[in-house]
Design an enzyme around this catalytic site. Structure first.
Site, PDB file in Angstrom:
ATOM      1  N   TYR A 171       0.736  -1.259   0.080  1.00 41.82           N
ATOM      2  CA  TYR A 171       0.030  -0.154  -0.085  1.00 41.82           C
ATOM      3  C   TYR A 171       0.941   1.061   0.240  1.00 41.82           C
ATOM      4  CZ  TYR A 171      -4.452   2.583   0.558  1.00 41.82           C
ATOM      5  OH  TYR A 171      -5.445   3.345   0.536  1.00 41.82           O
ATOM      6  N   LYS A 188      -3.299   8.412   2.856  1.00 33.59           N
ATOM      7  CA  LYS A 188      -4.635   8.084   3.617  1.00 33.59           C
ATOM      8  C   LYS A 188      -4.242   8.515   5.158  1.00 33.59           C
ATOM      9  CE  LYS A 188      -7.183   6.057   0.579  1.00 33.59           C
ATOM     10  NZ  LYS A 188      -8.212   7.017  -0.092  1.00 33.59           N
TER      11      LYS A 188
HETATM   12  P1  NAD Z   1     -12.506   3.539  -8.624  1.00 31.87           P
HETATM   13  O1  NAD Z   1     -11.213   3.337  -9.396  1.00 31.87           O
HETATM   14  O2  NAD Z   1     -13.682   3.029  -8.946  1.00 31.87           O
HETATM   15  O3  NAD Z   1     -12.449   4.859  -8.167  1.00 31.87           O
HETATM   16  C1  NAD Z   1     -11.257   6.010  -7.887  1.00 31.87           C
HETATM   17  C2  NAD Z   1     -11.583   7.154  -8.969  1.00 31.87           C
HETATM   18  O4  NAD Z   1     -10.697   8.152  -8.532  1.00 31.87           O
HETATM   19  C3  NAD Z   1     -12.157   7.299 -10.269  1.00 31.87           C
HETATM   20  O5  NAD Z   1     -13.481   7.552 -10.688  1.00 31.87           O
HETATM   21  C4  NAD Z   1     -11.070   7.870 -10.818  1.00 31.87           C
HETATM   22  O6  NAD Z   1     -11.488   8.830 -11.953  1.00 31.87           O
HETATM   23  C5  NAD Z   1     -10.813   9.000  -9.739  1.00 31.87           C
HETATM   24  N1  NAD Z   1      -9.641   9.859  -9.782  1.00 31.87           N
HETATM   25  C6  NAD Z   1      -8.433   9.570 -10.049  1.00 31.87           C
HETATM   26  N2  NAD Z   1      -7.793  10.612 -10.369  1.00 31.87           N
HETATM   27  C7  NAD Z   1      -8.343  11.839 -10.337  1.00 31.87           C
HETATM   28  C8  NAD Z   1      -8.354  12.993 -10.520  1.00 31.87           C
HETATM   29  N3  NAD Z   1      -7.019  13.759 -10.655  1.00 31.87           N
HETATM   30  N4  NAD Z   1      -9.432  13.790 -10.629  1.00 31.87           N
HETATM   31  C9  NAD Z   1     -10.766  13.631 -10.208  1.00 31.87           C
HETATM   32  N5  NAD Z   1     -10.813  12.179 -10.180  1.00 31.87           N
HETATM   33  C10 NAD Z   1      -9.863  11.458 -10.143  1.00 31.87           C
HETATM   34  O7  NAD Z   1     -11.908   2.771  -7.309  1.00 31.87           O
HETATM   35  P2  NAD Z   1     -12.486   2.793  -5.673  1.00 31.87           P
HETATM   36  O8  NAD Z   1     -11.822   1.647  -5.109  1.00 31.87           O
HETATM   37  O9  NAD Z   1     -13.961   2.957  -5.789  1.00 31.87           O
HETATM   38  O10 NAD Z   1     -12.086   4.036  -4.875  1.00 31.87           O
HETATM   39  C11 NAD Z   1     -12.740   4.975  -4.617  1.00 31.87           C
HETATM   40  C12 NAD Z   1     -12.053   5.499  -3.084  1.00 31.87           C
HETATM   41  O11 NAD Z   1     -12.500   4.389  -2.138  1.00 31.87           O
HETATM   42  C13 NAD Z   1     -10.629   5.740  -3.086  1.00 31.87           C
HETATM   43  O12 NAD Z   1     -10.416   6.901  -2.351  1.00 31.87           O
HETATM   44  C14 NAD Z   1     -10.077   4.514  -2.396  1.00 31.87           C
HETATM   45  O13 NAD Z   1      -8.803   4.864  -1.894  1.00 31.87           O
HETATM   46  C15 NAD Z   1     -11.092   4.269  -1.273  1.00 31.87           C
HETATM   47  N6  NAD Z   1     -11.033   2.773  -0.919  1.00 31.87           N
HETATM   48  C16 NAD Z   1     -11.136   1.751  -1.635  1.00 31.87           C
HETATM   49  C17 NAD Z   1     -11.135   0.392  -1.238  1.00 31.87           C
HETATM   50  C18 NAD Z   1     -11.009  -0.903  -2.156  1.00 31.87           C
HETATM   51  O14 NAD Z   1     -10.834  -1.917  -1.770  1.00 31.87           O
HETATM   52  N7  NAD Z   1     -11.665  -0.846  -3.374  1.00 31.87           N
HETATM   53  C19 NAD Z   1     -10.783   0.228   0.175  1.00 31.87           C
HETATM   54  C20 NAD Z   1     -11.054   1.441   1.097  1.00 31.87           C
HETATM   55  C21 NAD Z   1     -11.170   2.873   0.405  1.00 31.87           C
HETATM   56  C1  IMJ Z   2      -3.980  -0.623  -3.151  1.00 32.62           C
HETATM   57  C2  IMJ Z   2      -2.642  -1.031  -3.269  1.00 32.62           C
HETATM   58  C3  IMJ Z   2      -1.874  -1.900  -2.487  1.00 32.62           C
HETATM   59  C4  IMJ Z   2      -2.819  -2.810  -1.565  1.00 32.62           C
HETATM   60  C5  IMJ Z   2      -4.135  -2.489  -1.649  1.00 32.62           C
HETATM   61  C6  IMJ Z   2      -4.692  -1.501  -2.371  1.00 32.62           C
HETATM   62  N1  IMJ Z   2      -5.154  -3.105  -0.947  1.00 32.62           N
HETATM   63  C7  IMJ Z   2      -6.332  -2.452  -1.121  1.00 32.62           C
HETATM   64  C8  IMJ Z   2      -6.000  -1.332  -1.982  1.00 32.62           C
HETATM   65  C9  IMJ Z   2      -4.921  -4.367   0.051  1.00 32.62           C
HETATM   66  C10 IMJ Z   2      -7.646  -2.940  -0.477  1.00 32.62           C
HETATM   67  C11 IMJ Z   2      -7.144  -0.576  -2.709  1.00 32.62           C
HETATM   68  N2  IMJ Z   2      -7.149   0.706  -2.203  1.00 32.62           N
HETATM   69  C12 IMJ Z   2      -7.547   0.837  -0.498  1.00 32.62           C
HETATM   70  C13 IMJ Z   2      -6.729   2.029  -2.459  1.00 32.62           C
HETATM   71  O1  IMJ Z   2      -6.906   3.006  -2.007  1.00 32.62           O
HETATM   72  C14 IMJ Z   2      -6.119   1.997  -3.833  1.00 32.62           C
HETATM   73  C15 IMJ Z   2      -5.587   3.124  -4.480  1.00 32.62           C
HETATM   74  C16 IMJ Z   2      -4.776   3.136  -5.800  1.00 32.62           C
HETATM   75  C17 IMJ Z   2      -4.993   2.076  -6.622  1.00 32.62           C
HETATM   76  C18 IMJ Z   2      -4.187   1.886  -7.908  1.00 32.62           C
HETATM   77  C19 IMJ Z   2      -4.095   0.936  -8.933  1.00 32.62           C
HETATM   78  C20 IMJ Z   2      -3.828   1.322 -10.241  1.00 32.62           C
HETATM   79  C21 IMJ Z   2      -2.876   2.606 -10.258  1.00 32.62           C
HETATM   80  N3  IMJ Z   2      -2.839   3.605  -9.209  1.00 32.62           N
HETATM   81  C22 IMJ Z   2      -3.710   3.348  -8.105  1.00 32.62           C
HETATM   82  N4  IMJ Z   2      -3.546   4.341  -7.180  1.00 32.62           N
HETATM   83  C23 IMJ Z   2      -4.414   4.183  -5.945  1.00 32.62           C
HETATM   84  O2  IMJ Z   2      -2.234   2.686 -11.327  1.00 32.62           O
END
Ligand code: NAD
Ligand code: IMJ
Length: 255
Positions: A156, A163
């Site tokens: 991460y 975060k």
């Molecule tokens: P996602 O890829 O669907 O959403 C990420 C969004 O960020 C996309 O819509 C992308 O267009 C937008 N984005 C990236 N750069 C940008 C910029 N410069 N300006 C405007 N928008 C931009 O993935 P997600 O998993 O739905 O992620 C949404 C949030 O949830 C993130 O903050 C992520 O860290 C958080 N999150 C995700 C998880 C998981 O396991 N998926 C867990 C906890 C928190």
């Molecule tokens: C992301 C990276 C490493 C481990 C991870 C994650 N785990 C989880 C996530 C265990 C759950 C997803 N997460 C919580 C995120 O916030 C992801 C952020 C993200 C993911 C990508 C993948 C593709 C890329 N850039 C990214 N930047 C942020 O090119």
């Protein structure tokens, strides 16, 4: 929960799997009007396909790259003019360069660090600055965070630092905007398969560990996270600000 007559801005829908789309569906079911922002025009067609599934009012889709100060200002001016005021906003945006999310954190480049924290952390502050100008009384802002900001997790890396800065921003923005009666909170979601997570190495094992070790012994989904977002955006949460609510089957309480 009834959110009829309320208008919320949803930032961060990329596709059907996005957490922001889970929140949109939850808010739509509760009768809210929704406004969407997209990273760029390439996401418009994908979003328009999804919008057919919504019941309520959702005519406004605005481009808003959070790295562009002028675009943010004009996006919120447009949203203010078209809606006459919003009741809250979901920030569900994060990005780090792919190379930064593998190997060790000590390998992070200065450019990679700046970029990740700009998009994933600083953006909440500038969005709050612009949103508060058009927010109705009692307005609420919610962002999405992850346990990797509180604990060290493999891969991460710089996103964990981003975060941690985002979580601290929630507390400082809660203090700042509290003077105007606005609330700022975060939802910390467990691992969910989305565009931003499926690209991640060892994601499967993270999901499996959640099933084996969390108190609820299962993973969470976008709609469960979305329901909590809707609660924090609503007046039911009128006394809650500066908080990080974990929607993670209780995983974070385990040693
Ligand atoms: P996602 O890829 O669907 O959403 C990420 C969004 O960020 C996309 O819509 C992308 O267009 C937008 N984005 C990236 N750069 C940008 C910029 N410069 N300006 C405007 N928008 C931009 O993935 P997600 O998993 O739905 O992620 C949404 C949030 O949830 C993130 O903050 C992520 O860290 C958080 N999150 C995700 C998880 C998981 O396991 N998926 C867990 C906890 C928190
Ligand atoms: C992301 C990276 C490493 C481990 C991870 C994650 N785990 C989880 C996530 C265990 C759950 C997803 N997460 C919580 C995120 O916030 C992801 C952020 C993200 C993911 C990508 C993948 C593709 C890329 N850039 C990214 N930047 C942020 O090119």
């Amino acid at each position: 929960m009834n959110l009829e007559g309320k208008t919320f801005v949803i930032m961060g829908v990329a596709n059907r799997r996005s957490i922001a789309w889970g929140a949109a569906r939850a808010l739509d079911q509760m009768g809210a009007n929704l406004v969407f922002t997209i990273l760029n025009e390439r996401f418009r067609r994908e979003l328009e396909k999804l919008l057919d599934d919504l019941e309520g009012n959702h005519d406004i889709v605005v481009e808003c790259d959070v790295q562009d100060d002028e675009q943010i200002a004009s996006a919120f001016e447009e949203i203010g003019a078209k809606t006459g005021g919003i009741d809250g906003l979901l920030h569900a945006i994060a990005y780090a360069g792919k190379d930064e999310l593998q190997g060790g954190y000590s390998e992070t480049s200065r450019e990679g660090f700046k970029n990740a924290l700009d998009i994933s952390s600083y953006s909440l502050a500038i969005i709050a600055k612009n949103a508060k100008k058009i927010m109705n009384e009692g307005g609420s802002i919610v962002t999405m965070t992850y346990l990797g900001g509180e604990r060290a997790m493999p891969n991460y890396n710089v996103m964990g630092i981003a975060k941690a800065a985002l979580d601290a921003s929630v507390r400082y923005l809660a203090l700042d905007l509290g003077a105007d009666g606005f609330r700022v909170n975060a939802v910390s979601a467990g691992p969910i398969r989305t565009l931003s997570s499926s690209a991640v190495g060892e994601f499967k094992s993270v999901m499996k560990e959640m099933e084996e070790r969390s108190p609820l012994k299962r993973n969470v989904d976008q709609l469960e996270v979305g329901n909590t977002v809707a609660f924090l955006l609503s007046d039911l949460a009128s006394g809650i600000t500066g908080e990080v609510v974990h929607v993670d089957s209780g995983y974070h309480v385990m040693a």
